[in-house]
Design a protein around this motif. Structure first.
Motif, PDB file in Angstrom:
ATOM      1  N   TYR A 174       2.059   1.594  -3.531  1.00 32.95           N
ATOM      2  CA  TYR A 174       0.978   2.078  -4.392  1.00 32.95           C
ATOM      3  C   TYR A 174       0.733   3.577  -4.184  1.00 32.95           C
ATOM      4  N   ASP A 175       0.726   4.012  -2.917  1.00 34.48           N
ATOM      5  CA  ASP A 175       0.469   5.422  -2.623  1.00 34.48           C
ATOM      6  C   ASP A 175       1.532   6.329  -3.241  1.00 34.48           C
ATOM      7  N   LYS A 191      -5.871  -3.977  -2.589  1.00 31.38           N
ATOM      8  CA  LYS A 191      -4.908  -4.314  -1.528  1.00 31.38           C
ATOM      9  C   LYS A 191      -5.445  -3.900  -0.157  1.00 31.38           C
ATOM     10  N   LEU A 238       0.821  -1.206   0.000  1.00 34.53           N
ATOM     11  CA  LEU A 238       0.000   0.000   0.000  1.00 34.53           C
ATOM     12  C   LEU A 238       0.858   1.259   0.000  1.00 34.53           C
ATOM     13  N   ARG A 290      -4.839  -0.454  -5.870  1.00 33.31           N
ATOM     14  CA  ARG A 290      -4.477  -0.060  -4.506  1.00 33.31           C
ATOM     15  C   ARG A 290      -5.623  -0.336  -3.542  1.00 33.31           C
ATOM     16  N   LYS A 322      -5.349   3.047  -8.926  1.00 38.02           N
ATOM     17  CA  LYS A 322      -6.085   3.308  -7.677  1.00 38.02           C
ATOM     18  C   LYS A 322      -6.978   2.120  -7.324  1.00 38.02           C
TER      19      LYS A 322
END
Length: 396
Positions: free
Chosen positions: A342-343, A373, A339, A370, A367
């Protein structure tokens, strides 16, 4: 690597034990329907009556007999009462009462375990429904990504950048996601039907409980299965002694009373009364006595061994659940790292989208991945609660 893994497990164990061990959360039986709870109440009441009956098994019946003779010239009527009651059975009476009490204790534990298991099933269904809700959300996000991918592949194929097989594969993925979503919705309805079959209300009227960790010591100390095994030892021990007493001397009292009178005008008819009473001793001589006594003694020894086996089983069960909790912690850690990655990438994609280097679909796809997840992390947390539910359901 082995040293690091060992330390990690120890740290996890220490952190879990530092929690309030047997937290305030408990399995609330109000989740069960009234008819289910009433069934358990009736079983408990029946166990009480069965125990009371066992306590009185050593008391013989009082026999009352009435006879009316119609075949002779002068009809007669006879009433009689017979009592034949042991007052000493070489300890058998005392052991019979102890056996009845231990049978009652075992039956109560059995009912308590069945009640706990049904409550666990109800809560487990609630957790599974919540998991399906999360998986449905994940599938919807995957479906959205599949639609984006189909649109992208369609444009690339029409512009001659890709072979049509790529579009075909994207369509297959989209179709598979649609079918998965249909299946998940059906599975959820199945679980809802199963839940409402045993529950006191609709599934969305109940909140999911929050379980904390329970220590190994308390788990073993309050384990219903082990308590049942201990109760079985007492029950079989008392039954063994009761069986032995059956083949030892017994002292009995007896009382016989009869009353006869004639009707239809028999000459000089007199009413007659007769009564006898006294004591007698019996000593059964049965060639099977030693076999019967030894068989019950072996049953008692088996019960003692069964307790040791049950302790080993419950220790192994607890360790397995602890290992699974550790595995889920690892998955949560990996998901947390994903995460974060991804961010950071989303921030870059957002900037590139604003600079018109990337498209909105590029941002939406990432997104959605993400968010999938994030839902994975929630699923792992529910899996942890299901494991703790299994532990809580086995203690009182």
């Amino acid at each position: 690597m082995h040293f690091q893994k060992s330390n990690k497990i120890k740290l996890l164990l220490c952190s879990l034990i530092s929690v309030n061990l047997f937290a305030n959360t408990n399995l609330d039986e109000s989740i069960l329907s009234d008819s289910r709870k009433k069934t358990f109440d009736l079983e408990k009441e029946q166990a009480k009556e069965d125990s009371s009956k066992l306590k009185k098994d050593w008391i013989n019946q009082v026999i009352f007999k009435y006879t009316k003779n119609l075949g002779d010239e002068y009809k007669s009527e006879t009433s009689s009462i017979r009592i034949d009651q042991p007052i000493f059975q070489s300890g058998g009476i005392y052991q019979a009462i102890k056996y009845a009490n231990s049978t009652h204790d075992y039956a109560n534990l059995q009912i308590q375990q069945e009640r706990k298991n049904l409550i666990k099933d109800a809560y487990n269904l609630l957790f599974q429904i919540k998991k399906l809700d999360l998986n449905i959300q994940k599938t919807k996000l995957s479906l959205a990504n599949a639609k984006i991918d189909v649109q992208r592949k369609k444009e690339q194929v029409l512009n001659g950048f890709l072979d049509s097989s790529f579009l075909d594969n994207a369509l297959l993925t989209l179709n598979s996601s649609k079918h998965t979503l249909v299946d998940l919705k059906y599975q959820k309805q199945e679980l809802i039907n199963s839940f409402e079959n045993i529950a006191s209300g609709k599934y969305n009227n109940f909140e999911l409980p929050k379980f904390e960790f329970i220590s190994k010591e308390e788990y073993l100390e309050k384990n219903i299965e082990l308590e049942k095994a201990k109760a079985s030892i007492k029950k079989d021990k008392n039954y063994s002694h009761m069986t032995m007493a059956r083949y030892l001397p017994s002292v009995n009292v007896y009382y016989n009373y009869s009353k006869t009178h004639y009707s239809d005008g028999k000459p000089n008819a007199e009413q007659t009364n007769d009564q006898t009473y006294g004591l007698y001793i019996t000593m059964p001589l049965d060639s099977r006595a030693l076999n019967d006594i030894e068989s019950k003694r072996i049953e008692y020894l088996k019960s003692k061994l069964n307790l040791k086996n049950k302790i080993d089983d419950e220790k192994s069960f607890f360790k397995t659940k602890l290992d699974k909790l550790s595995m889920l912690e690892d998955r949560l850690k990996i998901t947390s790292e994903d995460l974060s990655l991804y961010d950071s990438i989303l921030e870059i994609i957002k900037e590139e989208k604003e600079a018109q280097i990337k498209t909105q679909s590029d941002y939406d796809t990432l997104k959605n991945s993400r968010d999938i997840k994030l839902l994975d992390a929630q699923v792992y947390k529910i899996d942890k609660q299901i494991i703790l539910l299994e532990l809580y359901s086995k203690v009182y």
